[in-house]
Design an enzyme around this catalytic site. Sequence first.
Site, PDB file in Angstrom:
ATOM      1  N   GLU A 119       0.863  -0.947  -0.099  1.00 55.40           N
ATOM      2  CA  GLU A 119       0.089   0.022   0.085  1.00 55.40           C
ATOM      3  C   GLU A 119       1.019   1.418  -0.161  1.00 55.40           C
ATOM      4  OE1 GLU A 119      -3.873  -0.706   2.128  1.00 55.40           O
ATOM      5  OE2 GLU A 119      -2.296  -1.514   3.458  1.00 55.40           O
ATOM      6  N   GLU A 139      -4.055  -9.547   3.255  1.00 56.50           N
ATOM      7  CA  GLU A 139      -4.502  -9.352   4.618  1.00 56.50           C
ATOM      8  C   GLU A 139      -6.011 -10.301   4.886  1.00 56.50           C
ATOM      9  OE1 GLU A 139      -3.380  -6.916   2.824  1.00 56.50           O
ATOM     10  OE2 GLU A 139      -2.902  -5.241   3.946  1.00 56.50           O
TER      11      GLU A 139
END
Length: 263
Positions: A119, A139
Amino acid sequence: MTPHRIGDLNIERADGIAVLTIDRPTKLNALTNAFWADLRAALTLVETDGQTRVVILTGAGEKAFSAGGDIAGFADMDGGQTQMRAFQLDAMAGFGAIERSPLTVIAAVNGYALGGGCELTLACDFAIASETATFGMPEAALGLIPGFGAIRAPEVIGRPMAKYMVATGARISAQRALEVGLVQSVVAPSALMNEARALAARVAAQSPYALSVGKRLMNRQIDQTAFDYSVEAITMLQCSDDRAEGVTAFVERRAPRFGGEKA
Ligand code: COA
Protein backbone atom coordinates in the site's frame (compact mmCIF):
# COMPACT_ATOMS: atom_id res chain seq x y z
CA MET A 1 22.81 17.36 6.72
CA THR A 2 23.17 15.10 9.75
CA PRO A 3 21.09 11.91 9.66
CA HIS A 4 17.92 12.00 11.70
CA ARG A 5 15.71 9.27 13.12
CA ILE A 6 12.02 9.38 13.91
CA GLY A 7 10.80 6.08 15.37
CA ASP A 8 11.78 3.35 12.91
CA LEU A 9 12.42 5.84 10.10
CA ASN A 10 15.95 6.89 9.25
CA ILE A 11 16.13 10.17 7.37
CA GLU A 12 19.19 11.10 5.35
CA ARG A 13 19.26 14.29 3.32
CA ALA A 14 21.73 15.46 0.69
CA ASP A 15 21.55 17.34 -2.61
CA GLY A 16 17.82 17.99 -2.35
CA ILE A 17 17.05 14.27 -1.90
CA ALA A 18 15.71 12.81 1.35
CA VAL A 19 15.97 9.05 1.80
CA LEU A 20 13.46 7.71 4.33
CA THR A 21 14.40 4.18 5.34
CA ILE A 22 12.05 1.94 7.30
CA ASP A 23 14.64 0.45 9.60
CA ARG A 24 13.38 -2.61 11.44
CA PRO A 25 14.93 -5.41 9.38
CA THR A 26 14.70 -8.15 12.02
CA LYS A 27 10.89 -7.85 11.72
CA LEU A 28 11.04 -7.39 7.94
CA ASN A 29 10.35 -3.67 8.47
CA ALA A 30 6.84 -4.40 9.75
CA LEU A 31 5.07 -1.14 10.51
CA THR A 32 4.44 -0.55 14.21
CA ASN A 33 1.29 1.23 15.35
CA ALA A 34 3.45 4.35 15.86
CA PHE A 35 4.77 4.26 12.29
CA TRP A 36 2.05 6.36 10.72
CA ALA A 37 2.57 9.36 12.99
CA ASP A 38 6.33 8.99 12.52
CA LEU A 39 5.89 8.98 8.73
CA ARG A 40 3.84 12.16 8.88
CA ALA A 41 6.43 13.81 11.13
CA ALA A 42 9.24 12.76 8.77
CA LEU A 43 7.39 14.14 5.76
CA THR A 44 6.68 17.42 7.55
CA LEU A 45 10.36 17.65 8.47
CA VAL A 46 11.60 17.27 4.90
CA GLU A 47 8.79 19.35 3.39
CA THR A 48 9.75 22.31 5.56
CA ASP A 49 13.55 22.13 5.60
CA GLY A 50 13.84 24.48 2.62
CA GLN A 51 16.15 22.04 0.81
CA THR A 52 14.45 18.74 0.08
CA ARG A 53 12.86 18.45 -3.35
CA VAL A 54 12.23 14.74 -3.63
CA VAL A 55 11.82 11.83 -1.23
CA ILE A 56 12.85 8.19 -1.63
CA LEU A 57 11.07 5.69 0.62
CA THR A 58 12.84 2.37 1.07
CA GLY A 59 13.42 -0.45 3.57
CA ALA A 60 16.53 -1.47 5.48
CA GLY A 61 18.25 -4.76 4.63
CA GLU A 62 17.93 -6.94 1.58
CA LYS A 63 14.85 -8.95 2.43
CA ALA A 64 12.02 -6.48 2.84
CA PHE A 65 10.72 -3.08 1.88
CA SER A 66 8.02 -3.75 4.46
CA ALA A 67 6.07 -6.91 5.36
CA GLY A 68 3.15 -4.68 6.34
CA GLY A 69 1.37 -3.76 9.53
CA ASP A 70 2.87 -5.23 12.70
CA ILE A 71 0.60 -8.22 13.22
CA ALA A 72 1.82 -8.75 16.78
CA GLY A 73 0.96 -5.07 17.40
CA PHE A 74 -2.59 -5.75 16.14
CA ALA A 75 -2.90 -8.41 18.82
CA ASP A 76 -2.09 -5.78 21.46
CA MET A 77 -4.99 -3.58 20.39
CA ASP A 78 -7.96 -4.61 22.48
CA GLY A 79 -9.67 -1.26 23.08
CA GLY A 80 -12.63 -2.09 20.84
CA GLN A 81 -14.07 -0.01 18.02
CA THR A 82 -12.84 3.35 19.31
CA GLN A 83 -9.20 2.23 19.35
CA MET A 84 -9.50 0.39 16.04
CA ARG A 85 -11.08 3.39 14.33
CA ALA A 86 -8.42 5.74 15.72
CA PHE A 87 -5.69 3.40 14.47
CA GLN A 88 -7.22 3.15 11.02
CA LEU A 89 -7.69 6.93 10.76
CA ASP A 90 -4.04 7.33 11.75
CA ALA A 91 -2.83 4.90 9.09
CA MET A 92 -4.98 6.45 6.37
CA ALA A 93 -3.65 9.88 7.35
CA GLY A 94 -0.16 8.49 6.75
CA PHE A 95 -1.01 7.35 3.21
CA GLY A 96 -2.84 10.64 2.66
CA ALA A 97 0.24 12.60 3.75
CA ILE A 98 2.26 11.00 0.94
CA GLU A 99 -0.48 11.72 -1.58
CA ARG A 100 -0.86 15.32 -0.44
CA SER A 101 2.85 16.03 -0.05
CA PRO A 102 4.05 18.79 -2.39
CA LEU A 103 7.23 16.73 -2.81
CA THR A 104 7.55 13.84 -5.25
CA VAL A 105 7.79 10.60 -3.27
CA ILE A 106 9.46 7.61 -4.96
CA ALA A 107 9.24 4.07 -3.56
CA ALA A 108 12.48 2.08 -3.90
CA VAL A 109 11.21 -1.42 -3.23
CA ASN A 110 14.04 -3.68 -2.11
CA GLY A 111 12.21 -6.88 -1.10
CA TYR A 112 8.85 -7.97 0.32
CA ALA A 113 6.21 -5.28 -0.14
CA LEU A 114 3.27 -6.97 1.55
CA GLY A 115 0.12 -5.50 3.06
CA GLY A 116 0.97 -1.99 4.21
CA GLY A 117 4.28 -2.25 2.29
CA CYS A 118 2.39 -2.79 -0.95
CA GLU A 119 0.00 0.00 0.00
CA LEU A 120 2.89 2.38 0.66
CA THR A 121 4.09 1.62 -2.89
CA LEU A 122 0.62 2.53 -4.15
CA ALA A 123 0.65 5.79 -2.18
CA CYS A 124 4.00 6.92 -3.62
CA ASP A 125 4.05 8.91 -6.84
CA PHE A 126 5.92 6.16 -8.65
CA ALA A 127 8.14 3.21 -7.81
CA ILE A 128 11.32 1.45 -8.77
CA ALA A 129 11.84 -2.14 -7.65
CA SER A 130 14.67 -4.58 -7.25
CA GLU A 131 14.36 -7.81 -9.28
CA THR A 132 13.95 -9.64 -5.99
CA ALA A 133 11.00 -7.54 -4.77
CA THR A 134 7.63 -9.24 -4.35
CA PHE A 135 4.28 -7.59 -3.85
CA GLY A 136 1.14 -8.86 -2.17
CA MET A 137 -1.92 -7.87 -0.18
CA PRO A 138 -2.44 -10.97 2.01
CA GLU A 139 -4.63 -9.31 4.68
CA ALA A 140 -7.60 -11.63 4.08
CA ALA A 141 -5.57 -14.43 5.68
CA LEU A 142 -5.79 -12.29 8.82
CA GLY A 143 -9.50 -11.57 8.49
CA LEU A 144 -8.75 -8.09 7.08
CA ILE A 145 -8.45 -6.28 3.78
CA PRO A 146 -5.96 -3.57 2.80
CA GLY A 147 -7.84 -0.38 3.73
CA PHE A 148 -5.85 1.89 1.46
CA GLY A 149 -5.03 -0.72 -1.19
CA ALA A 150 -8.68 -1.64 -1.68
CA ILE A 151 -9.52 1.91 -2.72
CA ARG A 152 -6.32 2.73 -4.65
CA ALA A 153 -5.18 -0.54 -6.25
CA PRO A 154 -8.17 -0.79 -8.67
CA GLU A 155 -7.20 2.44 -10.43
CA VAL A 156 -3.48 1.62 -10.50
CA ILE A 157 -3.45 -2.08 -11.49
CA GLY A 158 -7.09 -2.55 -12.60
CA ARG A 159 -10.05 -3.86 -10.64
CA PRO A 160 -9.70 -7.58 -11.51
CA MET A 161 -5.98 -7.60 -10.72
CA ALA A 162 -6.66 -5.81 -7.42
CA LYS A 163 -9.36 -8.35 -6.57
CA TYR A 164 -7.08 -11.22 -7.60
CA MET A 165 -4.36 -10.00 -5.24
CA VAL A 166 -6.78 -9.38 -2.33
CA ALA A 167 -8.79 -12.58 -2.82
CA THR A 168 -5.84 -14.94 -3.27
CA GLY A 169 -3.20 -13.18 -1.21
CA ALA A 170 -0.87 -14.16 -4.07
CA ARG A 171 2.55 -12.58 -4.20
CA ILE A 172 3.55 -11.16 -7.56
CA SER A 173 7.10 -10.67 -8.82
CA ALA A 174 8.73 -7.34 -9.58
CA GLN A 175 8.44 -8.15 -13.28
CA ARG A 176 4.69 -8.76 -12.95
CA ALA A 177 4.37 -5.57 -10.88
CA LEU A 178 6.03 -3.74 -13.77
CA GLU A 179 3.62 -5.25 -16.28
CA VAL A 180 0.54 -4.23 -14.28
CA GLY A 181 1.82 -0.71 -13.59
CA LEU A 182 2.49 -1.03 -9.88
CA VAL A 183 6.15 -0.08 -10.44
CA GLN A 184 7.77 1.84 -13.27
CA SER A 185 11.15 0.12 -13.52
CA VAL A 186 12.95 -2.98 -12.27
CA VAL A 187 16.68 -3.15 -11.66
CA ALA A 188 19.27 -5.49 -10.15
CA PRO A 189 19.26 -5.42 -6.34
CA SER A 190 22.75 -3.93 -6.22
CA ALA A 191 21.68 -1.09 -8.55
CA LEU A 192 18.46 -0.17 -6.76
CA MET A 193 19.56 2.75 -4.61
CA ASN A 194 21.87 4.24 -7.26
CA GLU A 195 19.05 4.09 -9.79
CA ALA A 196 16.59 5.54 -7.28
CA ARG A 197 18.98 8.39 -6.51
CA ALA A 198 19.55 9.02 -10.23
CA LEU A 199 15.77 9.20 -10.76
CA ALA A 200 15.42 11.46 -7.74
CA ALA A 201 18.20 13.73 -9.03
CA ARG A 202 16.30 14.14 -12.30
CA VAL A 203 13.17 15.06 -10.38
CA ALA A 204 15.14 17.43 -8.13
CA ALA A 205 16.41 19.29 -11.20
CA GLN A 206 12.89 20.24 -12.29
CA SER A 207 10.93 23.22 -11.04
CA PRO A 208 9.64 22.22 -7.57
CA TYR A 209 6.71 24.62 -7.97
CA ALA A 210 5.73 23.07 -11.31
CA LEU A 211 6.02 19.55 -9.89
CA SER A 212 3.92 20.29 -6.80
CA VAL A 213 1.22 21.92 -8.94
CA GLY A 214 1.43 18.98 -11.36
CA LYS A 215 1.13 16.41 -8.56
CA ARG A 216 -1.96 18.17 -7.22
CA LEU A 217 -3.44 18.26 -10.72
CA MET A 218 -2.72 14.60 -11.45
CA ASN A 219 -4.03 13.58 -8.03
CA ARG A 220 -7.19 15.67 -8.38
CA GLN A 221 -9.39 12.63 -8.94
CA ILE A 222 -7.97 10.81 -5.97
CA ASP A 223 -10.94 10.73 -3.69
CA GLN A 224 -9.84 10.99 -0.08
CA THR A 225 -13.48 10.97 1.03
CA ALA A 226 -13.31 7.25 0.19
CA PHE A 227 -11.04 7.04 3.25
CA ASP A 228 -14.16 7.36 5.44
CA TYR A 229 -15.73 4.22 3.95
CA SER A 230 -12.45 2.40 4.29
CA VAL A 231 -11.99 3.38 7.93
CA GLU A 232 -15.46 2.10 8.82
CA ALA A 233 -14.97 -1.15 6.87
CA ILE A 234 -11.60 -1.91 8.44
CA THR A 235 -12.82 -0.97 11.93
CA MET A 236 -15.63 -3.49 11.53
CA LEU A 237 -13.20 -6.19 10.38
CA GLN A 238 -10.65 -5.38 13.10
CA CYS A 239 -13.36 -6.10 15.69
CA SER A 240 -14.42 -9.40 14.09
CA ASP A 241 -13.83 -12.97 15.30
CA ASP A 242 -12.17 -13.81 11.95
CA ARG A 243 -9.55 -11.10 12.48
CA ALA A 244 -8.89 -12.33 16.04
CA GLU A 245 -8.43 -15.86 14.69
CA GLY A 246 -6.26 -14.69 11.75
CA VAL A 247 -3.87 -12.74 13.98
CA THR A 248 -3.67 -15.55 16.55
CA ALA A 249 -2.96 -18.05 13.78
CA PHE A 250 -0.11 -15.86 12.39
CA VAL A 251 1.44 -15.49 15.85
CA GLU A 252 1.09 -19.24 16.46
CA ARG A 253 2.44 -19.97 12.95
CA ARG A 254 -0.54 -22.11 11.93
CA ALA A 255 -3.32 -21.93 9.32
CA PRO A 256 -6.37 -19.89 10.43
CA ARG A 257 -9.74 -21.57 11.03
CA PHE A 258 -12.26 -18.92 10.01
CA GLY A 259 -15.84 -19.01 11.22
CA GLY A 260 -17.12 -16.96 8.29
CA GLU A 261 -19.13 -14.08 9.77
CA LYS A 262 -21.42 -12.26 7.34
CA ALA A 263 -20.87 -8.59 6.49
N1 COA B 1 4.13 -8.16 11.50
C1 COA B 1 4.89 -8.52 12.55
N2 COA B 1 6.00 -9.28 12.45
C2 COA B 1 6.33 -9.70 11.22
C3 COA B 1 5.58 -9.38 10.07
C4 COA B 1 4.45 -8.56 10.25
N3 COA B 1 3.69 -8.16 9.22
N4 COA B 1 6.17 -9.95 8.99
C5 COA B 1 7.25 -10.60 9.45
N5 COA B 1 7.34 -10.45 10.80
C6 COA B 1 8.37 -10.98 11.69
C7 COA B 1 8.17 -12.46 11.96
O1 COA B 1 7.21 -12.66 12.99
C8 COA B 1 9.57 -12.86 12.35
O2 COA B 1 9.80 -12.44 13.68
P1 COA B 1 10.59 -13.43 14.70
O3 COA B 1 11.91 -13.70 14.02
O4 COA B 1 10.72 -12.61 15.93
O5 COA B 1 9.74 -14.65 14.81
C9 COA B 1 10.46 -11.99 11.45
O6 COA B 1 9.64 -10.87 11.06
C10 COA B 1 10.90 -12.70 10.18
O7 COA B 1 9.74 -13.19 9.51
P2 COA B 1 9.54 -14.73 9.10
O8 COA B 1 8.07 -14.95 8.95
O9 COA B 1 10.26 -15.61 10.05
O10 COA B 1 10.28 -14.73 7.70
P3 COA B 1 9.98 -15.69 6.47
O11 COA B 1 11.09 -15.43 5.51
O12 COA B 1 9.73 -17.08 6.93
O13 COA B 1 8.59 -15.16 5.84
C11 COA B 1 7.04 -13.46 5.06
C12 COA B 1 8.53 -13.87 5.29
C13 COA B 1 7.04 -12.00 4.63
C14 COA B 1 6.42 -14.33 3.97
C15 COA B 1 6.26 -13.65 6.37
O14 COA B 1 6.96 -12.99 7.40
C16 COA B 1 4.85 -13.08 6.35
O15 COA B 1 3.94 -13.69 5.77
N6 COA B 1 4.65 -11.92 6.99
C17 COA B 1 3.34 -11.32 7.12
C18 COA B 1 2.92 -10.62 5.85
C19 COA B 1 1.54 -10.06 6.02
O16 COA B 1 0.57 -10.76 6.21
N7 COA B 1 1.44 -8.73 5.92
C20 COA B 1 0.20 -8.03 6.04
C21 COA B 1 0.02 -7.54 7.43
S1 COA B 1 -1.48 -6.65 7.62
